[in-house]
Design a protein around this motif. Structure first.
Motif, PDB file in Angstrom:
ATOM      1  N   GLY A   1     -54.940  32.972  22.779  1.00  0.00           N
ATOM      2  CA  GLY A   1     -55.251  34.392  22.712  1.00  0.00           C
ATOM      3  C   GLY A   1     -56.719  34.671  22.922  1.00  0.00           C
ATOM      4  N   VAL A   2     -57.043  35.948  22.884  1.00  0.00           N
ATOM      5  CA  VAL A   2     -58.416  36.395  23.106  1.00  0.00           C
ATOM      6  C   VAL A   2     -58.816  37.331  21.976  1.00  0.00           C
ATOM      7  CG1 VAL A   2     -59.891  37.787  24.614  1.00  0.00           C
ATOM      8  CG2 VAL A   2     -58.240  36.215  25.607  1.00  0.00           C
ATOM      9  N   LYS A   3     -59.986  37.075  21.404  1.00  0.00           N
ATOM     10  CA  LYS A   3     -60.545  37.993  20.413  1.00  0.00           C
ATOM     11  C   LYS A   3     -61.685  38.727  21.094  1.00  0.00           C
ATOM     12  CE  LYS A   3     -62.901  38.367  16.059  1.00  0.00           C
ATOM     13  NZ  LYS A   3     -62.251  38.789  14.891  1.00  0.00           N
ATOM     14  N   ASN A   4     -61.464  40.024  21.325  1.00  0.00           N
ATOM     15  CA  ASN A   4     -62.465  40.823  22.018  1.00  0.00           C
ATOM     16  C   ASN A   4     -62.288  42.269  21.567  1.00  0.00           C
ATOM     17  OD1 ASN A   4     -63.948  42.383  23.845  1.00  0.00           O
ATOM     18  ND2 ASN A   4     -63.616  40.939  25.522  1.00  0.00           N
TER      19      ASN A   4
ATOM     20  N   TYR B   1     -52.462  40.262  21.786  1.00  0.00           N
ATOM     21  CA  TYR B   1     -51.286  40.084  20.935  1.00  0.00           C
ATOM     22  C   TYR B   1     -51.203  38.627  20.463  1.00  0.00           C
ATOM     23  CZ  TYR B   1     -46.362  39.792  19.584  1.00  0.00           C
ATOM     24  OH  TYR B   1     -45.196  39.564  18.906  1.00  0.00           O
ATOM     25  N   ALA B   2     -51.403  37.697  21.367  1.00  0.00           N
ATOM     26  CA  ALA B   2     -51.339  36.278  21.004  1.00  0.00           C
ATOM     27  C   ALA B   2     -52.375  35.956  19.932  1.00  0.00           C
ATOM     28  CB  ALA B   2     -51.565  35.408  22.241  1.00  0.00           C
ATOM     29  N   TYR B   3     -53.592  36.403  20.125  1.00  0.00           N
ATOM     30  CA  TYR B   3     -54.639  36.111  19.144  1.00  0.00           C
ATOM     31  C   TYR B   3     -54.313  36.724  17.785  1.00  0.00           C
ATOM     32  CZ  TYR B   3     -59.081  35.352  16.929  1.00  0.00           C
ATOM     33  OH  TYR B   3     -60.044  34.937  16.052  1.00  0.00           O
ATOM     34  N   ASP B   4     -53.926  37.992  17.803  1.00  0.00           N
ATOM     35  CA  ASP B   4     -53.663  38.704  16.551  1.00  0.00           C
ATOM     36  C   ASP B   4     -52.469  38.139  15.792  1.00  0.00           C
ATOM     37  OD1 ASP B   4     -55.808  40.396  16.998  1.00  0.00           O
ATOM     38  OD2 ASP B   4     -54.571  41.970  17.904  1.00  0.00           O
ATOM     39  N   THR B   5     -51.576  37.470  16.491  1.00  0.00           N
ATOM     40  CA  THR B   5     -50.394  36.906  15.835  1.00  0.00           C
ATOM     41  C   THR B   5     -50.543  35.415  15.568  1.00  0.00           C
ATOM     42  OG1 THR B   5     -49.264  36.687  17.979  1.00  0.00           O
ATOM     43  CG2 THR B   5     -48.826  38.690  16.695  1.00  0.00           C
ATOM     44  N   GLY B   6     -51.775  34.916  15.654  1.00  0.00           N
ATOM     45  CA  GLY B   6     -52.042  33.553  15.228  1.00  0.00           C
ATOM     46  C   GLY B   6     -52.208  32.518  16.315  1.00  0.00           C
TER      47      GLY B   6
END
Length: 91
Positions: free
Chosen positions: A27-30, A17-22
């Motif tokens: 955040g984590v992209k996986n 959620y953190a990654y996807d919201t900027g």
């Protein structure tokens, strides 16, 4: 839903959620993990997931400590929209 599924979701929803919201630093992209989590959601009984996600949202955004940190209803709304858009779960 098995306890292992709850653990996977609990440990990783915030990071995705953190990654996807900027928040790319925290955040984590996986995408492999996202797919695994989407499968956990899809394969869980609706009533069990509903209880799980309700408690998760309450703990993450609506307990007094979270509210003091600045979280609130608008964050719940954004999280629900994120579930729909990124995790293929429409409420």
């Amino acid at each position: 839903m098995q306890n292992q599924d709850f653990t996977i979701l609990t440990e990783n929803l915030s990071e995705l959620y953190a990654y996807d919201t900027g928040c790319t630093d925290s955040g984590v992209k996986n995408e492999e993990l996202r797919s695994k989590m989407i499968n956990c959601i899809r394969n869980s009984p609706e009533d069990e997931f509903r209880v799980f996600i309700s408690i998760y949202v309450r703990e993450k955004f609506l307990i007094p400590e979270a509210i003091k940190e600045g979280y609130g209803l608008e964050d719940v709304k954004n999280f629900i929209e994120w579930l729909d858009q990124y995790m293929d779960y429409a409420i």
